[in-house]
Design a protein around this motif. Sequence first.
Motif, PDB file in Angstrom:
ATOM      1  N   MET A   1       0.858  -1.178   0.000  1.00  0.00           N
ATOM      2  CA  MET A   1       0.000   0.000   0.000  1.00  0.00           C
ATOM      3  C   MET A   1       0.900   1.236   0.000  1.00  0.00           C
ATOM      4  O   MET A   1       1.801   1.357   0.815  1.00  0.00           O
ATOM      5  N   ASN A   2       0.624   2.158  -0.911  1.00  0.00           N
ATOM      6  CA  ASN A   2       1.431   3.377  -0.961  1.00  0.00           C
ATOM      7  C   ASN A   2       0.862   4.445  -0.020  1.00  0.00           C
ATOM      8  O   ASN A   2      -0.208   4.267   0.569  1.00  0.00           O
ATOM      9  N   ILE A   3       1.563   5.552   0.107  1.00  0.00           N
ATOM     10  CA  ILE A   3       1.178   6.594   1.066  1.00  0.00           C
ATOM     11  C   ILE A   3      -0.174   7.219   0.720  1.00  0.00           C
ATOM     12  O   ILE A   3      -0.947   7.565   1.619  1.00  0.00           O
ATOM     13  N   LYS A   4      -0.492   7.361  -0.552  1.00  0.00           N
ATOM     14  CA  LYS A   4      -1.795   7.915  -0.931  1.00  0.00           C
ATOM     15  C   LYS A   4      -2.920   6.991  -0.481  1.00  0.00           C
ATOM     16  O   LYS A   4      -3.957   7.453   0.010  1.00  0.00           O
ATOM     17  N   GLU A   5      -2.717   5.693  -0.643  1.00  0.00           N
ATOM     18  CA  GLU A   5      -3.727   4.721  -0.208  1.00  0.00           C
ATOM     19  C   GLU A   5      -3.847   4.690   1.315  1.00  0.00           C
ATOM     20  O   GLU A   5      -4.956   4.598   1.847  1.00  0.00           O
ATOM     21  N   LYS A   6      -2.731   4.791   2.000  1.00  0.00           N
ATOM     22  CA  LYS A   6      -2.754   4.815   3.468  1.00  0.00           C
ATOM     23  C   LYS A   6      -3.482   6.049   3.977  1.00  0.00           C
ATOM     24  O   LYS A   6      -4.308   5.965   4.890  1.00  0.00           O
ATOM     25  N   PHE A   7      -3.180   7.206   3.387  1.00  0.00           N
ATOM     26  CA  PHE A   7      -3.845   8.441   3.795  1.00  0.00           C
ATOM     27  C   PHE A   7      -5.348   8.322   3.552  1.00  0.00           C
ATOM     28  O   PHE A   7      -6.162   8.653   4.418  1.00  0.00           O
ATOM     29  N   GLY A   8      -5.723   7.848   2.375  1.00  0.00           N
ATOM     30  CA  GLY A   8      -7.139   7.695   2.042  1.00  0.00           C
ATOM     31  C   GLY A   8      -7.861   6.738   2.960  1.00  0.00           C
ATOM     32  O   GLY A   8      -9.000   6.989   3.376  1.00  0.00           O
ATOM     33  N   GLN A   9      -7.206   5.637   3.287  1.00  0.00           N
ATOM     34  CA  GLN A   9      -7.819   4.663   4.198  1.00  0.00           C
ATOM     35  C   GLN A   9      -8.037   5.282   5.575  1.00  0.00           C
ATOM     36  O   GLN A   9      -9.085   5.078   6.193  1.00  0.00           O
ATOM     37  N   LYS A  10      -7.073   6.051   6.038  1.00  0.00           N
ATOM     38  CA  LYS A  10      -7.203   6.697   7.354  1.00  0.00           C
ATOM     39  C   LYS A  10      -8.340   7.726   7.327  1.00  0.00           C
ATOM     40  O   LYS A  10      -9.130   7.810   8.277  1.00  0.00           O
ATOM     41  N   VAL A  11      -8.447   8.500   6.262  1.00  0.00           N
ATOM     42  CA  VAL A  11      -9.546   9.469   6.136  1.00  0.00           C
ATOM     43  C   VAL A  11     -10.884   8.736   6.182  1.00  0.00           C
ATOM     44  O   VAL A  11     -11.785   9.115   6.938  1.00  0.00           O
ATOM     45  N   ARG A  12     -11.016   7.677   5.399  1.00  0.00           N
ATOM     46  CA  ARG A  12     -12.273   6.919   5.369  1.00  0.00           C
ATOM     47  C   ARG A  12     -12.601   6.338   6.741  1.00  0.00           C
ATOM     48  O   ARG A  12     -13.743   6.417   7.202  1.00  0.00           O
ATOM     49  N   THR A  13     -11.604   5.783   7.408  1.00  0.00           N
ATOM     50  CA  THR A  13     -11.824   5.188   8.727  1.00  0.00           C
ATOM     51  C   THR A  13     -12.320   6.232   9.720  1.00  0.00           C
ATOM     52  O   THR A  13     -13.319   6.003  10.409  1.00  0.00           O
ATOM     53  N   LEU A  14     -11.642   7.364   9.788  1.00  0.00           N
ATOM     54  CA  LEU A  14     -12.070   8.424  10.728  1.00  0.00           C
ATOM     55  C   LEU A  14     -13.450   8.957  10.369  1.00  0.00           C
ATOM     56  O   LEU A  14     -14.281   9.194  11.247  1.00  0.00           O
ATOM     57  N   ARG A  15     -13.689   9.146   9.072  1.00  0.00           N
ATOM     58  CA  ARG A  15     -14.987   9.664   8.629  1.00  0.00           C
ATOM     59  C   ARG A  15     -16.105   8.707   9.018  1.00  0.00           C
ATOM     60  O   ARG A  15     -17.143   9.120   9.554  1.00  0.00           O
ATOM     61  N   GLU A  16     -15.894   7.429   8.793  1.00  0.00           N
ATOM     62  CA  GLU A  16     -16.917   6.437   9.123  1.00  0.00           C
ATOM     63  C   GLU A  16     -17.097   6.284  10.627  1.00  0.00           C
ATOM     64  O   GLU A  16     -18.215   6.080  11.096  1.00  0.00           O
ATOM     65  N   ASP A  61      -5.356  16.154  14.351  1.00  0.00           N
ATOM     66  CA  ASP A  61      -4.223  17.005  14.026  1.00  0.00           C
ATOM     67  C   ASP A  61      -3.191  16.136  13.330  1.00  0.00           C
ATOM     68  O   ASP A  61      -3.329  14.917  13.287  1.00  0.00           O
ATOM     69  N   PHE A  62      -2.166  16.752  12.781  1.00  0.00           N
ATOM     70  CA  PHE A  62      -1.187  15.987  12.018  1.00  0.00           C
ATOM     71  C   PHE A  62      -0.540  14.884  12.849  1.00  0.00           C
ATOM     72  O   PHE A  62      -0.394  13.754  12.392  1.00  0.00           O
ATOM     73  N   THR A  63      -0.158  15.201  14.063  1.00  0.00           N
ATOM     74  CA  THR A  63       0.508  14.215  14.919  1.00  0.00           C
ATOM     75  C   THR A  63      -0.412  13.035  15.191  1.00  0.00           C
ATOM     76  O   THR A  63      -0.022  11.883  15.014  1.00  0.00           O
ATOM     77  N   GLY A  64      -1.617  13.314  15.617  1.00  0.00           N
ATOM     78  CA  GLY A  64      -2.562  12.242  15.906  1.00  0.00           C
ATOM     79  C   GLY A  64      -2.924  11.440  14.670  1.00  0.00           C
ATOM     80  O   GLY A  64      -3.040  10.220  14.711  1.00  0.00           O
ATOM     81  N   PHE A  65      -3.100  12.136  13.557  1.00  0.00           N
ATOM     82  CA  PHE A  65      -3.499  11.478  12.319  1.00  0.00           C
ATOM     83  C   PHE A  65      -2.418  10.513  11.840  1.00  0.00           C
ATOM     84  O   PHE A  65      -2.703   9.369  11.510  1.00  0.00           O
ATOM     85  N   PHE A  66      -1.181  10.982  11.804  1.00  0.00           N
ATOM     86  CA  PHE A  66      -0.093  10.167  11.263  1.00  0.00           C
ATOM     87  C   PHE A  66       0.538   9.225  12.283  1.00  0.00           C
ATOM     88  O   PHE A  66       1.333   8.373  11.921  1.00  0.00           O
ATOM     89  N   ASN A  67       0.167   9.368  13.544  1.00  0.00           N
ATOM     90  CA  ASN A  67       0.680   8.464  14.568  1.00  0.00           C
ATOM     91  C   ASN A  67      -0.243   7.250  14.649  1.00  0.00           C
ATOM     92  O   ASN A  67      -0.899   7.000  15.638  1.00  0.00           O
ATOM     93  N   ASP A  68      -0.290   6.516  13.585  1.00  0.00           N
ATOM     94  CA  ASP A  68      -1.189   5.375  13.441  1.00  0.00           C
ATOM     95  C   ASP A  68      -0.388   4.231  12.842  1.00  0.00           C
ATOM     96  O   ASP A  68       0.484   4.453  12.010  1.00  0.00           O
ATOM     97  N   LYS A  69      -0.691   3.033  13.250  1.00  0.00           N
ATOM     98  CA  LYS A  69       0.066   1.863  12.776  1.00  0.00           C
ATOM     99  C   LYS A  69       0.032   1.719  11.263  1.00  0.00           C
ATOM    100  O   LYS A  69       0.951   1.174  10.685  1.00  0.00           O
ATOM    101  N   ILE A  70      -1.014   2.225  10.623  1.00  0.00           N
ATOM    102  CA  ILE A  70      -1.100   2.107   9.154  1.00  0.00           C
ATOM    103  C   ILE A  70       0.073   2.804   8.465  1.00  0.00           C
ATOM    104  O   ILE A  70       0.541   2.385   7.431  1.00  0.00           O
ATOM    105  N   PHE A  71       0.582   3.886   9.073  1.00  0.00           N
ATOM    106  CA  PHE A  71       1.680   4.628   8.454  1.00  0.00           C
ATOM    107  C   PHE A  71       3.043   4.046   8.821  1.00  0.00           C
ATOM    108  O   PHE A  71       4.060   4.486   8.314  1.00  0.00           O
ATOM    109  N   LYS A  72       3.070   3.049   9.687  1.00  0.00           N
ATOM    110  CA  LYS A  72       4.336   2.467  10.122  1.00  0.00           C
ATOM    111  C   LYS A  72       4.633   1.143   9.421  1.00  0.00           C
ATOM    112  O   LYS A  72       5.617   0.512   9.724  1.00  0.00           O
ATOM    113  N   LYS A  73       3.777   0.749   8.518  1.00  0.00           N
ATOM    114  CA  LYS A  73       3.972  -0.524   7.804  1.00  0.00           C
ATOM    115  C   LYS A  73       4.896  -0.334   6.634  1.00  0.00           C
ATOM    116  O   LYS A  73       4.950   0.646   6.000  1.00  0.00           O
TER     117      LYS A  73
END
Length: 73
Positions: A1-16, A61-73
Amino acid sequence: MNIKEKFGQKVRTLREEKSMSIEHLANISNVDRNYISDIEKGKRNLSIEIMEKIITALESDFTGFFNDKIFKK
């Protein structure tokens, strides 16, 4: 999964998690709903300004958003 897909998945997860439609997120972030849909699908390169609008609208916020296991894979 690339960074665009990771960002999108995180947006969808938070939105839902907030029971928010794409339309509502678009309205409160002032970002076109089709653009948000493409972001969630990992199809868009984003500017930092668009990221900020979306992350803020999702009550994060940026820190909370990107401090997620999805971005550490």
